[in-house]
Scaffold this active site. Structure first.
Site, PDB file in Angstrom:
ATOM      1  N   LYS A   1       0.848  -1.057  -0.069  1.00  0.00           N
ATOM      2  CA  LYS A   1       0.132   0.016   0.079  1.00  0.00           C
ATOM      3  C   LYS A   1       0.972   1.309  -0.010  1.00  0.00           C
ATOM      4  O   LYS A   1       1.798   1.342   1.131  1.00  0.00           O
ATOM      5  CB  LYS A   1      -0.764  -0.041   1.367  1.00  0.00           C
ATOM      6  CG  LYS A   1      -2.319  -0.563   1.074  1.00  0.00           C
ATOM      7  CD  LYS A   1      -2.916  -0.276   2.396  1.00  0.00           C
ATOM      8  CE  LYS A   1      -4.351  -0.424   2.070  1.00  0.00           C
ATOM      9  NZ  LYS A   1      -5.391  -0.127   3.279  1.00  0.00           N
TER      10      LYS A   1
HETATM   11  O1  G3P Z   1      -9.319   0.124   3.849  1.00  0.00           O
HETATM   12  C1  G3P Z   1      -9.315   1.535   4.435  1.00  0.00           C
HETATM   13  C2  G3P Z   1      -9.780   1.591   5.739  1.00  0.00           C
HETATM   14  O2  G3P Z   1      -8.956   0.409   6.541  1.00  0.00           O
HETATM   15  C3  G3P Z   1      -9.949   2.798   6.437  1.00  0.00           C
HETATM   16  O3  G3P Z   1     -11.239   2.767   7.222  1.00  0.00           O
HETATM   17  O4  G3P Z   1     -12.757   3.132   8.713  1.00  0.00           O
HETATM   18  O5  G3P Z   1     -10.419   3.921   9.247  1.00  0.00           O
HETATM   19  O6  G3P Z   1     -11.827   4.930   7.601  1.00  0.00           O
HETATM   20  P1  G3P Z   1     -11.569   3.549   8.098  1.00  0.00           P
END
Ligand code: G3P
Length: 226
Positions: free
Chosen positions: A84
């Site tokens: 990533k």
């Molecule tokens: O895949 C991206 C994810 O891990 C971010 O999610 O809920 O932290 O915005 P969030």
């Protein structure tokens, strides 16, 4: 649409794979830190041995050359590692370099169509628009997914980058990601559990059993099932 699990939790990943519906995993530094003070390399290798597809792990360097060095190291840990790389200018340069070397990149923290275009042009295998985080600031995260999918579709011969709808917060996001044509949704474990839930299914199962038991008795049911 394929489903990835957005977690670094091994038990949750094992369960998702057992269900037969999870074909990849995405992690990030926040998700990994939830697992405590682990041996990062061994943890990633364990996840890679469980999952039958890509496992995204994030680099922490901010400059292109640092990202490339880190990515090469992480990519050597297992065949299904995807690196990533954040959607910065440094990230574009690193993505281009890594793609030339055959390292698969998931271009992450994507919040605009232009970032997604640059990801594709630099050779990223995946791009991850963050739906929930755009919703959090009053924008429409799923609109971004739709727009990226539509733009990529205009260039089927040259753009092979796959769209991962990320930062998924609830089951409705999964439905909309599939409607938008995202190749993949990466979902938290809790959302995966919610996807199967419907109260009418629970009521229906209970009612069928009650009706059966009224006539046949529970012992008959058990012997028929076994
Ligand atoms: O895949 C991206 C994810 O891990 C971010 O999610 O809920 O932290 O915005 P969030």
């Amino acid at each position: 649409m394929r489903l990835f699990l957005d977690t670094a939790n091994v038990e949750h990943i094992r369960h998702g794979v057992r269900l037969g519906v999870i074909t990849g995993v995405t992690t990030n530094p926040s998700l990994v830190s939830k697992e405590g003070n682990i041996d990062y390399k061994r943890h990633v290798q364990e996840i890679c041995s469980i999952v039958p597809g890509p496992v995204s792990t994030e680099v922490l360097s901010q400059d292109a050359s640092g990202m490339v060095v880190e990515a090469r190291e992480v990519a050597s840990w297992a065949e299904n590692v995807v690196v990533k790389i954040p959607a910065s200018l440094q990230g574009v340069e690193a993505t281009y370099e890594l793609a030339k070397e055959g390292v698969k990149v998931n271009f992450t923290l994507c919040f605009s169509v232009n970032q997604a275009l640059l990801a594709a042009l630099a050779g990223a295998t995946f791009v991850s628009p963050f739906v929930g985080r755009l919703d959090d600031i009053g924008e429409n995260g799923m609109r971004l997914v739709k727009e990226i999918v539509a733009v990529y579709k205009n260039y089927p011969d040259s753009i092979k980058t796959q769209v991962i709808a990320a930062s998924i917060r609830h089951p409705q996001h999964c439905i909309e990601a599939a409607q938008a044509g995202a190749q993949i949704s990466t979902v938290p474990y809790q959302v995966l559990m919610q996807m199967i839930q419907h109260p009418l299914t629970d009521i229906g199962i209970r009612r069928f059993l009650e009706d059966w038991n009224k006539v046949m008795g529970s012992t008959v049911l058990k012997s028929k099932v076994s």
